[in-house]
Design an enzyme around this catalytic site. Structure first.
Site, PDB file in Angstrom:
ATOM      1  N   LEU A 276       0.812  -1.223   0.000  1.00  0.00           N
ATOM      2  CA  LEU A 276       0.000   0.000   0.000  1.00  0.00           C
ATOM      3  C   LEU A 276       0.838   1.262   0.000  1.00  0.00           C
ATOM      4  O   LEU A 276       0.320   2.361   0.081  1.00  0.00           O
ATOM      5  CB  LEU A 276      -0.962   0.049   1.199  1.00  0.00           C
TER       6      LEU A 276
ATOM      7  N   ASN B 201       0.189   3.290  -4.410  1.00  0.00           N
ATOM      8  CA  ASN B 201       0.142   3.799  -3.045  1.00  0.00           C
ATOM      9  C   ASN B 201      -1.287   4.144  -2.644  1.00  0.00           C
ATOM     10  O   ASN B 201      -1.932   4.947  -3.294  1.00  0.00           O
ATOM     11  CB  ASN B 201       1.042   5.041  -2.989  1.00  0.00           C
ATOM     12  N   CYS B 202      -1.773   3.517  -1.586  1.00  0.00           N
ATOM     13  CA  CYS B 202      -3.159   3.757  -1.151  1.00  0.00           C
ATOM     14  C   CYS B 202      -3.245   4.720   0.012  1.00  0.00           C
ATOM     15  O   CYS B 202      -4.302   5.227   0.315  1.00  0.00           O
ATOM     16  CB  CYS B 202      -3.809   2.478  -0.669  1.00  0.00           C
ATOM     17  N   VAL B 203      -2.160   4.887   0.744  1.00  0.00           N
ATOM     18  CA  VAL B 203      -2.278   5.570   2.025  1.00  0.00           C
ATOM     19  C   VAL B 203      -1.965   7.055   1.941  1.00  0.00           C
ATOM     20  O   VAL B 203      -1.358   7.523   1.000  1.00  0.00           O
ATOM     21  CB  VAL B 203      -1.360   4.917   3.089  1.00  0.00           C
TER      22      VAL B 203
END
Lengths: 428, 122
Positions: A209, A241-243
């Site tokens: 993530l 990238n998710c965060v």
């Protein structure tokens, strides 16, 4: 290396039996997109929806935003090493569906993903509220691991964006912009008087993530290296990238990096923009040392006079940022850093987790701890429930009438550290 | 390998206990930082950054930090890194959030993957 970007301006998006671009409208065959995404056996179901500027729509949790592009002339294709073959890109002609985007949403982990409001106060804080968005809400098959889920949603976005981009291949652009970088030697010959400036771009690379890919390679497994600015415009760097919604760089940001655009604007006038050094943000302190050593070494080898350094994320990457800044300054090269701040809700706390007196020229993308109240929207795309637990949200964030009180860090792109937003602070 | 993993994350303990020396304790994030600081004073070196990236210390309750097994003279770099991290931790408001089990599990996974990606390189 020379690239012509052809902009085809999109001011509306509609579902239709036939996918096409006509008179500034992007027509999308929903069934074709759904079928394409469902080819991935890890995706159980997908909802394809439209979100236009000014509509009362809240998209959450947002994972990535991608701008549709297509290679018209020259080697390779968009998103090399992932969608296209690993040919070197950044040359020839590329068409862009300007004003449109693919937005992926999906609850991958139960916290920390972003909000895009298409109307109201929240819309002012995210650049993506101004776009005609095709939103993909992907549900994974049961029992899937978070990293496989992330990959499926990432690929769904890239594939859909590629599909839409291809619709623009034979269309004459409304406007063309040309970007060219010479070899370093030729560039110095051409502008002997101008200071040699490069851009050091830090890429988030800390595991699940938190990853970024360069030509398909996980950035945490790379050494700091050189890349041509136009390669970015063809999708050489993509986000996994998710965060940290407010200060992660989406694929849209990488394609439209404002630092690159501004440096090109000053190129040949105030500065000689000689290229980009990309470097990673890893977990091991020894990796941080190695990567920043290499960044400083490359800066010295090229013979730079100045660099702009941009960060991605917050927390331990502050250490990479300061290491890069300090080591490059120690080579006698001037630096300006771009970051954002976590300065508390009143803005009074120290902004970064690391500091050094050499970091004396700082551009900020805003204070991510600032509070904001978002009024309810008529329609939610995705899943509203994570908002109580989203980064910057706190217990009771989601009120009964559907309005939410959150810190700015919950809004996708709000304090972007490439400067792709409107917030900053001034002090000289 | 010559490392010790200091953690309050069961997932990290379960995955690495047979391969490395793992000191697991059911303590808070801050207590993990303090424990590592004590280890630094004993002469151990901090090998991974004590702050997570982008997952804020006031959100996740879980933290794993890798330190050297070997003790030497006090390492000032390590001391600075851990002291800075404690100062940053203090800066964040303490949220009163009761996470669901699913979210807690996600936080464990994020911490685990950071450690996994650190170890896979070395």
């Amino acid at each position: 290396m020379k690239l012509e970007l052809g902009y085809i301006y999109i001011n509306d998006i509609k579902f239709s039996d036939l996918s096409k671009v006509e008179n500034g409208t992007l027509y999308v065959n929903k069934e074709e997109i759904e079928a394409m995404i469902l080819e991935d056996e890890n995706v159980k179901s997908v909802k394809v929806e439209i979100a236009k500027p000014g509509e009362s729509i809240r998209i959450t949790p947002v994972k990535d935003v991608i701008e549709p592009r297509v290679k018209v002339e020259g080697p390779g294709g968009i998103f090399p090493g992932i969608i296209s073959k690993v040919e070197t890109v950044g040359m020839g002609k590329t068409n862009v569906l300007k004003g449109s985007a693919v937005v992926t949403t999906g609850k991958i982990v139960g916290f920390q993903e972003g909000i895009i409001d298409m109307a109201g106060v929240g819309a002012e804080y995210t650049p993506f509220s101004k776009l005609n968005n095709l939103v993909l809400a992907c549900e994974p098959v049961d029992g899937i691991e978070a990293h496989e889920h992330e990959k499926s949603v990432r690929m769904a976005g890239l594939k859909t964006s590629t599909y839409l981009g291809k619709l623009a291949k034979d269309i004459k652009p409304d406007e063309v912009e040309t970007f060219e970088t010479l070899s370093i030697v030729d560039s110095i010959k051409k502008y002997p008087e101008l200071p040699k400036v490069a851009y050091v771009q830090m890429l988030q690379s800390q595991g699940l993530l938190h990853d970024t890919y360069v030509y398909g390679v996980d950035a945490k497994r790379t050494l700091s290296t050189l890349i041509n600015p136009t390669e970015l415009m063809d999708g050489a760097i993509i986000s996994g990238n998710c965060v940290s919604a407010c200060d992660k760089n989406t694929t849209y940001h990488h394609l439209n990096n404002p630092v690159v655009h501004d440096l090109f604007e000053k190129h040949g006038k105030e500065i000689n923009f000689v290229g980009i050094i990309i470097t990673n943000e890893n977990v091991y302190l020894a990796d941080k040392e190695r990567s920043s050593n290499w960044t400083a070494k490359l800066a010295e080898q090229i013979g730079l006079d100045g660099v702009i350094i941009s960060q991605e994320g917050f927390g331990n990457p502050d250490t990479d940022l300061i290491m890069n800044c300090k080591k490059i300054e120690e080579k006698g090269i001037k630096t300006v850093i771009i970051t954002d701040e976590y300065a508390g809700r009143d803005g009074a706390s120290q902004s970064l987790a690391d500091a050094d007196e050499k970091a004396d020229a700082v551009v900020t993308g805003g204070n991510a701890n600032e509070l904001i109240e978002l009024k309810p929207m008529d329609k939610i795309i995705g899943d509203i429930m994570p908002v109580n637990t989203i980064a910057g949200g706190f217990d009771g964030s989601l009120k009964e009438d559907g309005s939410i009180v959150v810190e700015l860090q919950a809004i996708t792109g709000a304090t972007n550290e490439l400067g792709f937003n409107k917030l900053t602070a001034k002090e000289y | 390998m010559d490392i010790v993993i200091i953690t309050n994350n069961k997932k990290v303990y379960e995955m690495f206990k047979d391969k490395y020396l793992v000191e697991y304790e059911d303590i808070t994030y801050k207590e993990i930082l303090i424990k590592v600081r004590n280890k630094v004073h004993e002469g151990h070196e901090v090998l991974t950054h004590p702050l997570a990236s982008s997952v804020k210390p006031n959100e996740t309750p879980f933290k794993s930090i890798i330190i050297s097994k070997k003790k030497g003279k006090l390492n000032y770099n390590s001391l600075m890194v851990i002291e800075n991290s404690i100062a940053t931790y203090e800066k964040f408001l303490k949220l009163k959030v009761e996470w669901t089990d699913a979210v807690l599990d996600d936080f464990r996974t994020i911490d685990l993957t950071m450690i996994k990606s650190a170890l896979s390189k070395n």
